[in-house]
Scaffold this active site. Structure first.
Site, mmCIF file in Angstrom:
data_model
loop_
_atom_site.group_PDB
_atom_site.id
_atom_site.type_symbol
_atom_site.label_atom_id
_atom_site.label_comp_id
_atom_site.label_asym_id
_atom_site.label_seq_id
_atom_site.Cartn_x
_atom_site.Cartn_y
_atom_site.Cartn_z
ATOM 1 C CG ASP A 1 -0.268 -0.450 2.506
ATOM 2 O OD1 ASP A 1 0.973 -0.361 2.584
ATOM 3 O OD2 ASP A 1 -0.968 -0.877 3.439
ATOM 4 C CG HIS B 1 -5.431 -2.343 8.782
ATOM 5 N ND1 HIS B 1 -5.551 -1.015 9.119
ATOM 6 C CD2 HIS B 1 -4.120 -2.642 8.973
ATOM 7 C CE1 HIS B 1 -4.373 -0.541 9.478
ATOM 8 N NE2 HIS B 1 -3.494 -1.502 9.415
ATOM 9 C CG ASP C 1 -8.331 -1.343 11.943
ATOM 10 O OD1 ASP C 1 -7.408 -2.065 11.515
ATOM 11 O OD2 ASP C 1 -8.735 -0.326 11.332
ATOM 12 C CD GLU D 1 -8.366 0.813 7.966
ATOM 13 O OE1 GLU D 1 -8.225 -0.166 8.719
ATOM 14 O OE2 GLU D 1 -7.765 1.886 8.149
#
Ligand code: PGA
Length: 259
Positions: free
Chosen positions: A67, A138, A136, A143
């Site tokens: 990313d 990811h 979280d 996400e």
């Protein structure tokens, strides 16, 4: 899934380095998927050490990063391009034209994403993908709520991720709100994967990802469906796993032929 628990990050990184070195010995032109963030730093130090001390060569290796932030140029100190140059690429003999990171400054983001997918496909696919995990759940910047079949695309970061990543910036307002990330489906196409996690702060999410139900709300949980995944964690990140004793038992009694 194979769960490997070691006391320290350095010991985890040493196992990861050994796995990558073995892959490169078998396939000198392997394709590696790479991650950023704090988690892979010990692994990259270990790979740089192996390059220096053990003549591990990356001269034919191709890489694809997961990313990049949208809006940061490659020479911005918080961009993932900058991070990779500093932490790994500048310390090994990799060809820069063999490394790939989504272009966060692309004018046409959609075409950039399609071209990234094409480039991965044309390379023959990723042999080994390195992953961290967000608090979280990811992987990449997929996400919670991301389609488990998603491909490379634009994503909006959650408030939690912005808060977590603010430590790399002067303040949270400077963290870009958008990124380009490989999709969950793109990641799952890799022939094999290693997910690393370190520290108590990752213990909850590791237990959900490894032992909880497969759910788009914990994107990393999809890895339970992949036939070749190693989860390499330090004792702190493993501390909330229900089957902890069993994973240690398996690792301690691994047959030699399984490497
Ligand atoms: P971290 O991030 O390695 O900085 O904890 C992991 C991730 O967000 O994937």
């Amino acid at each position: 899934m194979e769960i490997i628990i070691r006391p320290t990050q350095e010991q985890c990184a040493s196992i990861g380095g050994r796995i990558i070195a073995n892959l490169i010995k078998r396939k000198s032109d392997a394709v590696l998927g790479l991650a950023t963030g704090s988690t892979p730093i010990p692994l990259y130090s270990e790979l740089a050490r192996m390059h220096k001390d053990e003549e591990l060569s990356f001269s034919e290796i191709t890489t694809f990063n997961l990313d990049e932030y949208i809006g940061l140029s490659g020479d911005h100190p918080c961009s993932y391009q900058f991070f990779m140059n500093e932490e790994l690429f500048g310390k090994i003999d990799i060809r820069s034209d063999f490394t790939h990171i989504p272009n966060g400054e692309a004018e046409d983001i959609e075409s950039e994403c399609l071209e990234y997918e094409d480039a991965i496909r044309s390379s023959g696919g990723i042999d080994l993908q390195v992953l961290g995990i967000g608090s979280d759940g990811h992987i990449g910047f997929n996400e919670p709520g991301s389609s488990l079949g998603s491909r490379t695309r634009i994503k909006t970061l959650t408030g939690k991720t912005i808060e977590d990543n603010a430590r790399f910036f002067d303040n949270s307002n400077q963290v870009p709100r958008h990124c380009i990330t490989m999709g969950v489906g793109t990641i799952m196409d890799s022939a094999s994967l290693i997910l690393f996690a370190f520290g108590e702060g990752k213990a909850d999410i590791i237990s959900k990802a490894v032992e909880g139900p497969v759910s788009a709300m914990v994107p990393a949980s999809i890895l339970q469906l992949h036939p070749s995944v190693k989860v390499i964690v330090d004792e702190a990140a493993a501390s909330k796993l229900a089957n902890l004793d069993y994973y240690n038992e398996v690792y301690a009694n691994k047959p030699d032929w399984q490497e």
